[in-house]
Scaffold this motif. Structure first.
Motif, PDB file in Angstrom:
ATOM      1  N   LEU A  12       0.750  -1.375  -0.326  1.00  0.00           N
ATOM      2  CA  LEU A  12       0.151   0.355   0.339  1.00  0.00           C
ATOM      3  C   LEU A  12       0.924   1.092   0.118  1.00  0.00           C
ATOM      4  N   GLY A  13       0.812   2.626  -1.031  1.00  0.00           N
ATOM      5  CA  GLY A  13       1.147   4.230  -1.139  1.00  0.00           C
ATOM      6  C   GLY A  13       2.856   3.525  -1.483  1.00  0.00           C
ATOM      7  N   GLU A  14       2.886   2.545  -2.295  1.00  0.00           N
ATOM      8  CA  GLU A  14       4.563   2.089  -3.583  1.00  0.00           C
ATOM      9  C   GLU A  14       4.314   2.246  -4.235  1.00  0.00           C
ATOM     10  N   PRO A  15       4.864   2.725  -4.517  1.00  0.00           N
ATOM     11  CA  PRO A  15       4.029   3.790  -6.296  1.00  0.00           C
ATOM     12  C   PRO A  15       5.043   2.517  -7.342  1.00  0.00           C
ATOM     13  N   TYR A  16       4.320   2.085  -8.554  1.00  0.00           N
ATOM     14  CA  TYR A  16       4.790   0.954  -8.915  1.00  0.00           C
ATOM     15  C   TYR A  16       6.159   1.312  -9.875  1.00  0.00           C
ATOM     16  N   LEU A  17       7.271   0.558 -10.080  1.00  0.00           N
ATOM     17  CA  LEU A  17       8.263   0.956 -10.771  1.00  0.00           C
ATOM     18  C   LEU A  17       8.953   0.643 -12.152  1.00  0.00           C
ATOM     19  N   LEU A  18       8.145   1.375 -12.911  1.00  0.00           N
ATOM     20  CA  LEU A  18       8.373   1.025 -14.413  1.00  0.00           C
ATOM     21  C   LEU A  18       9.262   1.017 -14.876  1.00  0.00           C
ATOM     22  N   THR A  19      10.507   0.789 -14.662  1.00  0.00           N
ATOM     23  CA  THR A  19      11.604   0.268 -15.175  1.00  0.00           C
ATOM     24  C   THR A  19      12.249  -1.103 -15.685  1.00  0.00           C
ATOM     25  N   GLN A 331       3.886  11.516  -9.197  1.00  0.00           N
ATOM     26  CA  GLN A 331       2.332  11.868  -7.849  1.00  0.00           C
ATOM     27  C   GLN A 331       0.861  11.085  -8.195  1.00  0.00           C
ATOM     28  N   LYS A 332       1.723  10.528  -9.068  1.00  0.00           N
ATOM     29  CA  LYS A 332      -0.018   9.255  -9.449  1.00  0.00           C
ATOM     30  C   LYS A 332       0.328   7.408  -9.454  1.00  0.00           C
ATOM     31  N   GLY A 333       1.887   7.433  -8.680  1.00  0.00           N
ATOM     32  CA  GLY A 333       1.791   6.295  -8.907  1.00  0.00           C
ATOM     33  C   GLY A 333       2.652   5.308  -9.510  1.00  0.00           C
ATOM     34  N   PHE A 334       3.418   6.213 -10.681  1.00  0.00           N
ATOM     35  CA  PHE A 334       4.228   5.609 -11.438  1.00  0.00           C
ATOM     36  C   PHE A 334       5.557   5.886 -11.397  1.00  0.00           C
ATOM     37  N   ILE A 335       6.196   5.183 -11.347  1.00  0.00           N
ATOM     38  CA  ILE A 335       8.177   6.470 -11.674  1.00  0.00           C
ATOM     39  C   ILE A 335       8.543   5.452 -12.869  1.00  0.00           C
ATOM     40  N   ILE A 336       8.918   6.393 -13.629  1.00  0.00           N
ATOM     41  CA  ILE A 336       8.483   5.614 -15.454  1.00  0.00           C
ATOM     42  C   ILE A 336      10.655   6.528 -15.589  1.00  0.00           C
ATOM     43  N   TYR A 337      11.179   6.243 -17.003  1.00  0.00           N
ATOM     44  CA  TYR A 337      12.176   6.076 -17.434  1.00  0.00           C
ATOM     45  C   TYR A 337      12.747   6.864 -17.976  1.00  0.00           C
ATOM     46  N   PRO A 338      13.677   7.896 -17.447  1.00  0.00           N
ATOM     47  CA  PRO A 338      14.168   8.553 -18.866  1.00  0.00           C
ATOM     48  C   PRO A 338      14.650   8.631 -20.054  1.00  0.00           C
ATOM     49  N   GLY A 339      14.663   8.874 -20.857  1.00  0.00           N
ATOM     50  CA  GLY A 339      15.512   8.399 -22.392  1.00  0.00           C
ATOM     51  C   GLY A 339      17.305   7.537 -22.105  1.00  0.00           C
ATOM     52  N   LYS A 340      17.291   7.235 -23.593  1.00  0.00           N
ATOM     53  CA  LYS A 340      18.648   7.047 -23.215  1.00  0.00           C
ATOM     54  C   LYS A 340      19.825   6.884 -24.021  1.00  0.00           C
ATOM     55  N   LEU A 341      18.575   7.991 -25.652  1.00  0.00           N
ATOM     56  CA  LEU A 341      19.096   7.803 -27.120  1.00  0.00           C
ATOM     57  C   LEU A 341      20.017   8.981 -27.181  1.00  0.00           C
TER      58      LEU A 341
END
Length: 394
Positions: A12-19, A331-341
């Protein structure tokens, strides 16, 4: 396999790591780290043995021809260990690169002071078997080839079976960096020939960071004594000590091993490689479809999209600022990843970890809300980015 009911939330309360890892883990995997273990104790030695046996079985070996050697540290430690152990001092490596991790392998060879040559395909296209064959014909000094199974800087899934056929047809040896693919994508030793592959605890098996592992042909490992440039990164020495004592040579990440065994249990419960890969593929398909409906465009054509991570062009709309988008998604619960291009602005959304298609629909909804809050009216990429992709992929 299509999920009919949502997976339990990780906590509960943890963001999802979309990495591409570290990633979201099951609560039971976290709980497994609550007990302390003695690294020399018989119980922990049994845990290490079980871990190695299960990983060799995942690779498809039933004849005792392969062994698993765990190595402390992040995945890059194990990649360097593999290259430094299996490439003899007078060897030469053909490095196949189409992103940051292939280029990192080339940089590692430079640090090792051993011969290498490079095929660099840029960010958009995979190396192909005919290119590999031509490069091997042109340079008889090449002894080994290394390929990245899934290049997560772009999301390309490379054709390792095709490359393997080309390598062995020319009498050379293949090493595979399957850091972000092993456990979800097939890499059966009976179907794809290689001498060694490397992966990590915190990727598709959904453990936590702390060690990598090398699955290697036993005969190749036996012949690797004395190759390594490093005391701590010598896979042969690590394996020999494990064989003799059942212990890691130096302090192992005991809690991480305990978590990994629970992750392996969940992996088997889901249906192994096929089951895990099917969930990740569904995650990708649902997320990509939704993001495209919002106007985002993927870096890659569908043919090369992996079920591990997907790269999207940043919108051309001047109101789109990636750092703001990132914070709103968090803030909405999702940690995305920066680009690496290196050429165009992009960001990445991972499909792996303890999440399913229900979560991915919420990711798309969060992106839609974030764009609206930023005043972005179109998620379409810059025309120059599309032109660059067309030019480089031609």
């Amino acid at each position: 396999m299509t999920q009919t009911t949502p997976l339990p939330t990780p906590r509960l309360g943890e963001p999802y790591l979309l990495t591409p890892g570290p990633l979201t883990t099951a609560y039971s995997t976290k709980e497994a780290m609550l007990k302390d273990w003695g690294s020399w104790d018989a119980d922990f030695r049994a845990m290490t043995k079980s871990l190695c046996n299960q990983l060799v079985a995942l690779a498809g070996d039933t004849k005792g021809e392969f062994v698993c050697v765990p190595m402390q540290g992040s995945g890059s430690f194990s990649v360097e260990a593999m290259l430094g152990t299996f490439i003899p001092w007078d060897g030469k490596v053909l490095v196949l690169a189409n992103g940051a991790y292939g280029l990192r392998a080339a940089e590692t060879m430079k640090y090792l002071g051993r011969g290498y040559t490079l095929i660099d395909k840029g960010d958009y296209m995979p190396p192909r078997g005919d290119e590999v064959a031509a490069a091997l014909d042109a340079d008889p000094d090449i002894t080994h080839v290394i390929v990245i199974h899934c290049e997560t800087s772009s999301g390309i899934l490379n054709p390792v079976a095709e490359i393997s056929e080309a390598v062995y047809a020319k009498g050379r040896k293949l090493l595979i960096d399957s850091m972000s693919a092993f456990g979800a994508l097939p890499l059966d030793v009976n179907e794809i020939r290689y001498e060694a592959m490397v992966s990590s605890a915190n990727k598709c098996i959904e453990g936590v960071p702390g060690f990598g592992f090398v699955i290697a042909r036993r005969s190749e490992l036996e012949n690797a004594k004395g190759n390594s440039h490093s005391l701590a990164l010598d896979i042969h020495a690590q394996w020999a000590y494990l064989e003799k004592t059942g212990q890691w040579r130096y302090t192992p990440p005991t809690h991480v091993v305990a978590a990994f065994l629970e992750a392996l249990r969940l992996h088997a419960e889901e249906g192994g490689v096929a089951g895990r890969g099917a969930r990740y593929t569904r995650n990708r398909d649902v997320m990509v479809e939704g993001m495209r409906e919002l106007g985002f465009e993927t870096l890659l054509k569908d043919r090369w999209l992996s079920p591990i991570i997907v790269t999207f062009f940043c919108p051309a709309d001047p109101n789109f600022v990636f750092n703001d988008f990132y914070e709103k998604m968090k803030q909405k619960g999702f940690i995305i990843y920066p680009g690496k291009l290196t050429v165009v602005d992009s960001f990445r959304v991972g499909c792996i970890g303890r999440m399913d298609e229900h979560v991915m629909r919420n990711v798309v909804q969060a992106a839609k809300e974030a764009l609206a809050e930023m005043g972005v009216t179109s998620a379409a990429p810059p025309a120059a980015a599309i032109a660059e992709r067309a030019k480089l992929a031609a």
